[in-house]
Write a protein that holds these residues in place. Structure first.
Motif, PDB file in Angstrom:
ATOM      1  N   THR A 298      45.218  42.967  64.781  1.00  0.00           N
ATOM      2  CA  THR A 298      44.163  43.635  65.584  1.00  0.00           C
ATOM      3  C   THR A 298      44.469  44.671  66.756  1.00  0.00           C
ATOM      4  O   THR A 298      45.276  44.267  67.400  1.00  0.00           O
ATOM      5  CB  THR A 298      43.003  42.988  66.140  1.00  0.00           C
ATOM      6  OG1 THR A 298      43.534  41.780  67.146  1.00  0.00           O
ATOM      7  CG2 THR A 298      42.577  42.056  64.877  1.00  0.00           C
ATOM      8  N   ASP A 299      43.860  45.723  67.127  1.00  0.00           N
ATOM      9  CA  ASP A 299      43.825  46.529  68.302  1.00  0.00           C
ATOM     10  C   ASP A 299      43.594  45.856  69.471  1.00  0.00           C
ATOM     11  O   ASP A 299      44.350  45.891  70.437  1.00  0.00           O
ATOM     12  CB  ASP A 299      43.093  47.632  68.179  1.00  0.00           C
ATOM     13  CG  ASP A 299      43.294  48.820  66.940  1.00  0.00           C
ATOM     14  OD1 ASP A 299      44.747  48.674  66.495  1.00  0.00           O
ATOM     15  OD2 ASP A 299      42.603  49.542  66.512  1.00  0.00           O
ATOM     16  N   ASN A 300      42.707  44.761  69.346  1.00  0.00           N
ATOM     17  CA  ASN A 300      42.252  43.981  70.657  1.00  0.00           C
ATOM     18  C   ASN A 300      43.481  43.390  71.084  1.00  0.00           C
ATOM     19  O   ASN A 300      43.500  43.172  72.331  1.00  0.00           O
ATOM     20  CB  ASN A 300      41.240  43.021  70.190  1.00  0.00           C
ATOM     21  CG  ASN A 300      40.241  43.388  69.125  1.00  0.00           C
ATOM     22  OD1 ASN A 300      40.139  44.177  68.109  1.00  0.00           O
ATOM     23  ND2 ASN A 300      38.780  43.390  69.587  1.00  0.00           N
ATOM     24  N   TYR A 301      44.313  42.659  70.346  1.00  0.00           N
ATOM     25  CA  TYR A 301      45.346  41.886  70.630  1.00  0.00           C
ATOM     26  C   TYR A 301      46.380  42.893  71.379  1.00  0.00           C
ATOM     27  O   TYR A 301      46.780  42.297  72.539  1.00  0.00           O
ATOM     28  CB  TYR A 301      46.084  41.453  69.418  1.00  0.00           C
ATOM     29  CG  TYR A 301      47.263  40.679  69.587  1.00  0.00           C
ATOM     30  CD1 TYR A 301      47.198  39.372  70.264  1.00  0.00           C
ATOM     31  CD2 TYR A 301      48.377  40.957  69.207  1.00  0.00           C
ATOM     32  CE1 TYR A 301      48.374  38.691  70.385  1.00  0.00           C
ATOM     33  CE2 TYR A 301      49.570  40.188  69.283  1.00  0.00           C
ATOM     34  CZ  TYR A 301      49.507  38.878  70.001  1.00  0.00           C
ATOM     35  OH  TYR A 301      50.760  38.309  70.235  1.00  0.00           O
ATOM     36  N   LEU A 302      46.542  43.991  71.129  1.00  0.00           N
ATOM     37  CA  LEU A 302      47.418  44.912  71.752  1.00  0.00           C
ATOM     38  C   LEU A 302      47.004  45.354  72.827  1.00  0.00           C
ATOM     39  O   LEU A 302      47.612  45.568  73.964  1.00  0.00           O
ATOM     40  CB  LEU A 302      48.089  46.071  70.787  1.00  0.00           C
ATOM     41  CG  LEU A 302      48.580  45.679  69.362  1.00  0.00           C
ATOM     42  CD1 LEU A 302      48.805  46.902  68.535  1.00  0.00           C
ATOM     43  CD2 LEU A 302      49.900  44.825  69.661  1.00  0.00           C
ATOM     44  N   GLU A 303      45.611  45.621  72.900  1.00  0.00           N
ATOM     45  CA  GLU A 303      45.061  46.076  74.212  1.00  0.00           C
ATOM     46  C   GLU A 303      45.113  45.272  75.182  1.00  0.00           C
ATOM     47  O   GLU A 303      45.184  45.571  76.436  1.00  0.00           O
ATOM     48  CB  GLU A 303      43.578  46.498  73.703  1.00  0.00           C
ATOM     49  CG  GLU A 303      43.634  47.991  73.070  1.00  0.00           C
ATOM     50  CD  GLU A 303      42.201  48.164  72.380  1.00  0.00           C
ATOM     51  OE1 GLU A 303      41.410  47.479  72.675  1.00  0.00           O
ATOM     52  OE2 GLU A 303      42.018  49.151  71.748  1.00  0.00           O
ATOM     53  N   ALA A 304      44.949  43.747  74.895  1.00  0.00           N
ATOM     54  CA  ALA A 304      44.852  42.895  75.839  1.00  0.00           C
ATOM     55  C   ALA A 304      46.048  42.624  76.420  1.00  0.00           C
ATOM     56  O   ALA A 304      46.208  42.473  77.605  1.00  0.00           O
ATOM     57  CB  ALA A 304      44.438  41.438  75.131  1.00  0.00           C
ATOM     58  N   LEU A 305      47.147  42.975  75.663  1.00  0.00           N
ATOM     59  CA  LEU A 305      48.688  42.604  76.291  1.00  0.00           C
ATOM     60  C   LEU A 305      48.854  43.785  77.024  1.00  0.00           C
ATOM     61  O   LEU A 305      49.577  43.770  78.224  1.00  0.00           O
ATOM     62  CB  LEU A 305      49.585  42.525  75.172  1.00  0.00           C
ATOM     63  CG  LEU A 305      49.481  41.356  74.185  1.00  0.00           C
ATOM     64  CD1 LEU A 305      50.606  41.327  73.041  1.00  0.00           C
ATOM     65  CD2 LEU A 305      49.779  40.109  74.954  1.00  0.00           C
ATOM     66  N   GLU A 306      48.453  44.925  76.660  1.00  0.00           N
ATOM     67  CA  GLU A 306      48.748  46.286  77.622  1.00  0.00           C
ATOM     68  C   GLU A 306      48.054  46.194  78.993  1.00  0.00           C
ATOM     69  O   GLU A 306      48.680  46.387  79.903  1.00  0.00           O
ATOM     70  CB  GLU A 306      48.294  47.356  76.787  1.00  0.00           C
ATOM     71  CG  GLU A 306      48.437  48.680  77.433  1.00  0.00           C
ATOM     72  CD  GLU A 306      49.858  49.157  77.832  1.00  0.00           C
ATOM     73  OE1 GLU A 306      50.168  49.994  78.709  1.00  0.00           O
ATOM     74  OE2 GLU A 306      50.910  48.578  77.281  1.00  0.00           O
TER      75      GLU A 306
END
Length: 555
Positions: A298-306
């Motif tokens: 999910t994009d959510n996962y990558l956005e949280a890490l970023e």
């Protein structure tokens, strides 16, 4: 039980395990559905089948909370504790028949002597003598595997969810008793305190299509809390942020390295909540249209890490968090960092710890905001994460003695039984001063979490010495609970096929490397592609079939 936590999935997310143990036996779970057949090594139990197994729920009315549960929050008790003799009884007559039961459980502390006054008092009240075979909780999995592989299994064995890996699940099916004949439907009414355990916790206690575990219920809103130093915030005039950008701006304002003050600790776990990232397995899937998508896709996962990576890059995270040195909670209470995230136990733990040395100390939970500053998307916590199991070879009399112990231990807060289990004998193990039970030296030595592990009542918040903590904590849970929903397969015990069981294990280390700047978000995207090729796509198909056969959740 509220457990203290450290930044790893082993402690933050009980659904992820740490070790495989070598034991023999028949596999754990039933097929994906009773209608669809399949491999008994894997799957879950359908709602239709579970309905025939679950105990009837009968709420306890012995004690009423001061703050009722709302939106899944824990009920709260803010009043002073009453003397033991003034408390109501939830078990008016002894249910034990004078037998002796051996119980193996974890213990985080020094084991008391087996003939200590605390054990004698509780055993006398239950009517059963317990031979406690406690093991170091930090290495419990190692001992557990050896015991379950042997012929000398105790009458009861406690197994936390984080130890249910390797062949431990197989042992649960082959080594432990089906409690359905004793507890399913109205049978549970013989044990009123067990009947008052929430149905969702019993749902999580179905293993291999049978009711096998005696659960310790968890709070539905017991998620990771972003804590902040309310006392310092008010003194400095800092406003609590309501969006990721406000958080970043405030973090830069707070950070003063020359004064040895940083805004926060590692905030990855809060970032997952802010950006609506799904829980860990097996609740890590969601529908995007007709496609089943894993949390790491999910994009959510990558956005949280970023977002977390940018906090590190901005220099607002305490430098010891980057290197993994020291203790985040110690830095937080010492004023070296102003914001951290941790388990719910810390709200009271830190307040109690600081009450004498720093009476102005106040901690508060920051309301979780959404990725755009709007409402967050949160997910309910697992209904249970620790169970006690009864030896499959136990006689009917032994099973009944075990259930008598569990029924006593599951007494709700505010009852004689709960006080005795939690604090021991009044005057010997604890004193009551101004409505606050306080352990004596003998109580500290002898009264450990042992009986508690055989079963427990609904999770509550009750701190008579710090009622404001109860009000704050319950209020935070009520507010956050309003934004929660159930993930797919919520409340179900799911066992993945062994060939894919460790497929996602590398992602936690990768996440930590990314947020600390040692690797890039693009490395995560590449790892996801590798995950798909290594079996992720096949695992997706397996889960799709599981959901079609068993339903989307237990509720």
């Amino acid at each position: 039980m509220s457990q203290t936590t450290s930044p790893s999935r082993r402690t933050f997310l009980a659904s992820t395990a740490v070790a495989a143990a070598a034991v023999g036996g028949v596999p754990l779970l039933s097929a994906c559905s009773s209608e669809g057949g399949g491999n008994r090594n894997e799957g879950t139990t359908t709602k239709k089948d579970a309905a025939k197994i679950l105990p009837t729920y009968v709420a306890s009315k012995v004690v009423e909370p001061d703050i009722p549960g709302e939106n899944g929050s824990r009920p709260g008790f803010t009043g002073k504790a009453e003397p033991y003799d003034a408390l109501p009884a939830s078990v008016p007559e002894k249910m034990g028949r004078g037998g002796e039961i051996a119980i193996m459980s974890p213990l985080w502390g020094t084991p008391p002597k087996k003939d200590c006054a605390y054990y004698r008092a509780v055993d006398e009240a239950i009517g059963v003598k317990v031979d406690w075979q406690t093991q170091d909780g930090n290495t419990y999995g190692e001992k557990l595997g050896a015991v379950l592989a042997s012929s000398g299994i105790p009458d009861m064995v406690v197994i936390p969810s984080w130890e249910m890996q390797g062949k431990i699940p197989s042992a649960i099916d082959s080594r432990f008793a089906d409690l359905g004949p004793y507890l399913s439907g109205d049978e549970v009414k013989k044990y009123p305190n067990l009947a008052a355990i929430p149905t969702a916790a019993w749902q999580m206690s179905i293993f291999g299509g049978k009711l096998k575990g005696l659960p310790i219920p968890a709070g539905a809103v017991d998620i990771i809390i972003p804590y902040y130093r309310q006392d310092v915030f008010e003194d400095k005039g800092w406003e609590v942020p309501t969006s990721p950008q406000e958080f970043t701006d405030l973090a830069k304002e707070i950070t003063a390295p020359k004064s040895k003050v940083w805004a926060c600790e590692d905030m990855k776990w809060t970032a997952f909540n802010v950006f609506g990232v799904l829980p860990d397995k097996p609740y890590c899937w969601q529908w995007q249209g007709e496609k089943l998508v894993h949390r790491i896709e999910t994009d959510n996962y990558l956005e949280a890490l970023e977002w977390t990576r940018k906090l590190y890059a901005a220099g607002v995270v305490h430098p010891d968090a980057r290197t993994g040195q020291g203790d985040a909670g110690t830095r937080f209470t010492a004023g070296q960092s102003m914001i951290t995230n941790d388990g719910n136990a810390k709200w009271y733990g830190w307040t109690f710890e600081q009450s004498e040395q720093n009476p102005d100390f106040r901690v508060q939970g920051m309301d979780i905001f959404g990725h755009d500053g709007g409402d967050p998307q949160l997910y309910f916590a697992n209904p249970a994460g620790i169970w006690a199991f009864i030896n499959r070879k136990a006689s009917e009399e032994t099973v009944q003695e075990c259930l008598a112990i569990a029924n006593f231990a599951a007494a709700p807060y505010g009852t004689k039984e709960n006080r005795l289990v939690r604090y021991g004998v009044e005057g010997t193990h604890h004193t009551l001063k101004d409505g606050v039970p306080t352990k004596t030296g003998q109580g500290v030595t002898e009264v450990q979490d042992t009986y508690f592990f055989t079963a427990s009542a609904e999770a509550v918040a009750a701190f008579p010495d710090h009622p404001q903590v109860v009000r704050d904590w319950c209020g935070w849970q009520q507010r956050m609970g309003a934004f929660m929903k159930k993930p797919l397969l919520y409340g179900m015990q799911v066992r993945e096929p062994n060939r894919w069981a460790n497929l996602s294990d590398q992602f936690e280390d990768l996440e930590n490397d990314v947020v600390r700047g040692r690797k890039k978000v693009s490395d995560v995207q590449k790892a996801v592609e590798d995950w798909r090729r290594a079996g992720g796509d096949d695992l997706r198909d397996w889960y799709r079939k599981l959901i079609e056969d068993a339903g989307e959740s237990a509720a």
